[in-house]
Design a protein around this motif. Sequence first.
Motif, PDB file in Angstrom:
ATOM      1  N   ALA A  91     -29.753   4.502  -0.645  1.00  0.00           N
ATOM      2  CA  ALA A  91     -30.768   5.435  -1.145  1.00  0.00           C
ATOM      3  C   ALA A  91     -30.773   5.458  -2.667  1.00  0.00           C
ATOM      4  O   ALA A  91     -31.832   5.500  -3.301  1.00  0.00           O
ATOM      5  CB  ALA A  91     -30.492   6.835  -0.597  1.00  0.00           C
ATOM      6  N   MET A 100     -38.575   3.984  -1.357  1.00  0.00           N
ATOM      7  CA  MET A 100     -38.333   3.891   0.081  1.00  0.00           C
ATOM      8  C   MET A 100     -37.849   5.230   0.631  1.00  0.00           C
ATOM      9  O   MET A 100     -37.049   5.923   0.014  1.00  0.00           O
ATOM     10  CB  MET A 100     -37.285   2.808   0.363  1.00  0.00           C
ATOM     11  N   GLY A 108     -25.690   4.453   3.712  1.00  0.00           N
ATOM     12  CA  GLY A 108     -27.041   4.872   3.350  1.00  0.00           C
ATOM     13  C   GLY A 108     -27.110   5.587   2.004  1.00  0.00           C
ATOM     14  O   GLY A 108     -28.157   5.570   1.339  1.00  0.00           O
ATOM     15  N   GLN A 109     -26.020   6.211   1.596  1.00  0.00           N
ATOM     16  CA  GLN A 109     -26.020   6.905   0.306  1.00  0.00           C
ATOM     17  C   GLN A 109     -26.195   5.910  -0.842  1.00  0.00           C
ATOM     18  O   GLN A 109     -26.987   6.141  -1.756  1.00  0.00           O
ATOM     19  CB  GLN A 109     -24.709   7.683   0.130  1.00  0.00           C
ATOM     20  N   ALA A 144     -32.259   2.210  -3.872  1.00  0.00           N
ATOM     21  CA  ALA A 144     -33.689   2.190  -3.607  1.00  0.00           C
ATOM     22  C   ALA A 144     -34.454   3.053  -4.610  1.00  0.00           C
ATOM     23  O   ALA A 144     -35.630   2.821  -4.877  1.00  0.00           O
ATOM     24  CB  ALA A 144     -33.965   2.667  -2.186  1.00  0.00           C
ATOM     25  N   LEU A 145     -33.754   4.039  -5.173  1.00  0.00           N
ATOM     26  CA  LEU A 145     -34.390   4.860  -6.211  1.00  0.00           C
ATOM     27  C   LEU A 145     -34.528   4.096  -7.526  1.00  0.00           C
ATOM     28  O   LEU A 145     -35.244   4.509  -8.427  1.00  0.00           O
ATOM     29  CB  LEU A 145     -33.541   6.107  -6.478  1.00  0.00           C
ATOM     30  N   HIS A 183     -31.022  10.294   4.050  1.00  0.00           N
ATOM     31  CA  HIS A 183     -30.049   9.904   3.016  1.00  0.00           C
ATOM     32  C   HIS A 183     -30.173  10.728   1.754  1.00  0.00           C
ATOM     33  O   HIS A 183     -30.093  10.205   0.636  1.00  0.00           O
ATOM     34  CB  HIS A 183     -30.176   8.410   2.673  1.00  0.00           C
ATOM     35  N   LEU A 184     -30.351  12.026   1.923  1.00  0.00           N
ATOM     36  CA  LEU A 184     -30.300  12.900   0.735  1.00  0.00           C
ATOM     37  C   LEU A 184     -28.866  12.949   0.247  1.00  0.00           C
ATOM     38  O   LEU A 184     -27.929  12.717   1.012  1.00  0.00           O
ATOM     39  CB  LEU A 184     -30.792  14.308   1.095  1.00  0.00           C
ATOM     40  N   PHE A 204     -36.098   6.807   4.084  1.00  0.00           N
ATOM     41  CA  PHE A 204     -35.331   6.302   5.212  1.00  0.00           C
ATOM     42  C   PHE A 204     -35.463   7.198   6.448  1.00  0.00           C
ATOM     43  O   PHE A 204     -35.731   8.402   6.343  1.00  0.00           O
ATOM     44  CB  PHE A 204     -33.844   6.210   4.830  1.00  0.00           C
TER      45      PHE A 204
END
Lengths: 250, 522
Positions: B421, A88, B417-418, B424-425, A94-95, A90
């Motif tokens: 993310a 996904m 979001g962190q 999600a990885l 969201h790095l 975003f």
Amino acid sequence: MAIIRIHHLVKQSGGHRILDDVSLTIAQGQVAGIVGPSGSGKSTLLRCIVGLEPFDHGEVWVHGRWQIRGGVTAPRDTLLQLRRTVGMVFQQFHLFPHMTVLRNVMAGPLHVQGKSRAEAETIASHWLERVGLKDKLSAYPAQLSGGQQQRVAIARALAVQPQALLFDEPTSALDPRMAAEVMRVIDDLADDPALQVAMVIVSHDLSALRRIADVVHVLDRGRLVYSGPADEALAPNGPTAHFTSSEQPR
Amino acid sequence: MSIEPAFPYPVGSGGRLVWAVTLCIAIVAPVAGQEPAPATEVLRFGTDPTGGAPYIFKIDPAGPYVGFEVELASYLAHKLGRRAVPVEGEWSTLPELLDKPRHGEKGIDIVLNGYEQRDDLLQHYAATVPYYVYRLQLVAHAEDDSIQQWSDLRAGKRIGVLEGSVAFDYCQRRYPGQVLPNKDVAIMFEEVKRRGRVDATVQDNPACAWFVFQEPVYRGHLKIVGEGRQPGFYVIYLRKDDLQLKRQLDDAIRDGFRDGTLQRLYSKYGLWNADQQWLAWSLTGQFPPEDDAPIETLSSSGGGSVIPLIPKLLQAAGMTVFLSVASFPLAMLLGLLIALGRVYGPSWLAAPLTLYVEVIRGTPLMLQLYFLFFMMPKIHPVLALDPLYTGILGLALNYAAYEAENYRAGLLAIPRGQMEAALALGMTPLTALRTVIVPQAMRIVIPPVTNDFIALFKDTSVCSVILITELTRRYNELYNFNRDLVVELAILTAALYLLMSYPLALVARTLERRWGTPHVPR
């Protein structure tokens, strides 16, 4: 072959149906656009697919093996396998800000796939070159433009070799020039016959979708109101006409 | 010269009540044989009630203070036509109360609390003639056959002594490395009784006579070993310009010995012995021809240079550093686990972790150390940790609560979001925490955490209550016997703290610069 199958998905919040009996299928290698007015449930649908958002009824199948059922907490292993199959990207990138660009992209291969540092670095370098950021390996996210950050996010998602990639409004936080830059990368990936990654793109950029997408699904107030070829869906008098007239596509 | 205590009162199971009633009557009534006098003016005497029996204590918590020094003060005040009023202070700093205004808060006229005649104090204050001859007495457990004489202490026995006392100085010089100082006399007798952290205690003979022979809880469990040593005088300290008061007090003490009042008073507490008889003869000039041997008395240090004391301070500074660097990493680890449990753990875990944080933050560190050191062994003997381990554990447990709050704030500051993310990885939640969330949170909390490290560095001084000799405690010890060097010692100690904490501040600043702002490139 279907990579993602959604059956009668319902998500409610405060008595309101955010997603109302949505069913659709994404085939391998297919590029699908999801469009709809703001608040129609597009982003929520993507989050339900990867298990970031629970839903009340229905099912999500990934690769015919990994299933999330509405109202039931998905087993941890199922979620892990599913997320390793479906990546996904975003809207807000969201790095990981404490890692360099290279380390961001290495994170998946290193911590998810258990690859060696050298292998992970090779993979990360490859994908960063692919998105045009070979010269930014040692930069930190804060040193990049928004468009560059989103390209890193795409490389990070691709580095774990997913079979499907979900894009949640990947260009809506960017100015038109950077948005075009990102869409060019997505277009390039979609055109790569060797990649064979299914893509689901939630976007307001209808002209880009018309160029990239094979099919378009239209959501309106949580319901799937149209699924069909992109050209037909995005035609001036097609099913998107009533909301594109009030919302300017980017 | 040996001590032969006299015990005129029954102290068996029923005797304690008789004893209590007698003492209460004694404190309320004027000393026997004296005519009551109008007592409009008060004689404020500085005393530390935590020193306990037989000097000053309470039988009934709601009742008045009793003890041989309370009665002595009452007797002296009566002789002066005054009324004795105790003013409470910390024993080692009682003389300093004489430097304060006489009628202000904590203002006193005299210090009367088992204070020895010492050269360093005599440089600053006047003293009366002695009112008591004490000796250092060795007390061990009644069934401890390994301690039969003073020399048995040399076999590595751990010796509890009152901090800042002559006994402390004496044992430090004769048994270096074996001394465990404390501010509470009763605790040391308790430790000997239960054969805990000390094998023996060296105290002034009044305390020993009381705990070994009079106090029912200890009677039969303790024994006095060998002869009393290092005789010295208890005197009353007062301001140097209080010449009239000194003359009146000297006369009253002499009168008390001459007419037998003090003999009766001391005998009541089992404190009259041959030394006091000698003192009475000496003060009244009524020596019997066959007994004129002088008592050799203690000469304390004083009037010296601060240079020889520096190694002792440096050694204690080493302990301060060790306590800090040993306890803080533990506090950080525990604090992080608590924070993760509260933010990301199961819902049932949040309540007990929150309770832990609130209890620890809401109670003093000193109390926690007391609990670990004195209460835990009562729960089970295996929980009787060495002072050093208790100090490290106590500091770590205390600071863990504060660090937990720091880390919790750091974790909550990471955008949702962190975590999404990372998940999600395909990362597991644990991997996401380890590689993505915690490293960012750690960077955010570098300033408060380093600040806490510097604070803990100074809080190590609280460990002195559990017998650990760190910098502040060593300062107090040295100061007690070198009051003429008070300014030099204080400056030196403060300088050592600064020398140790300033580099920490520099390290903290470097860390903040390098890692403290994760969203801005280095």
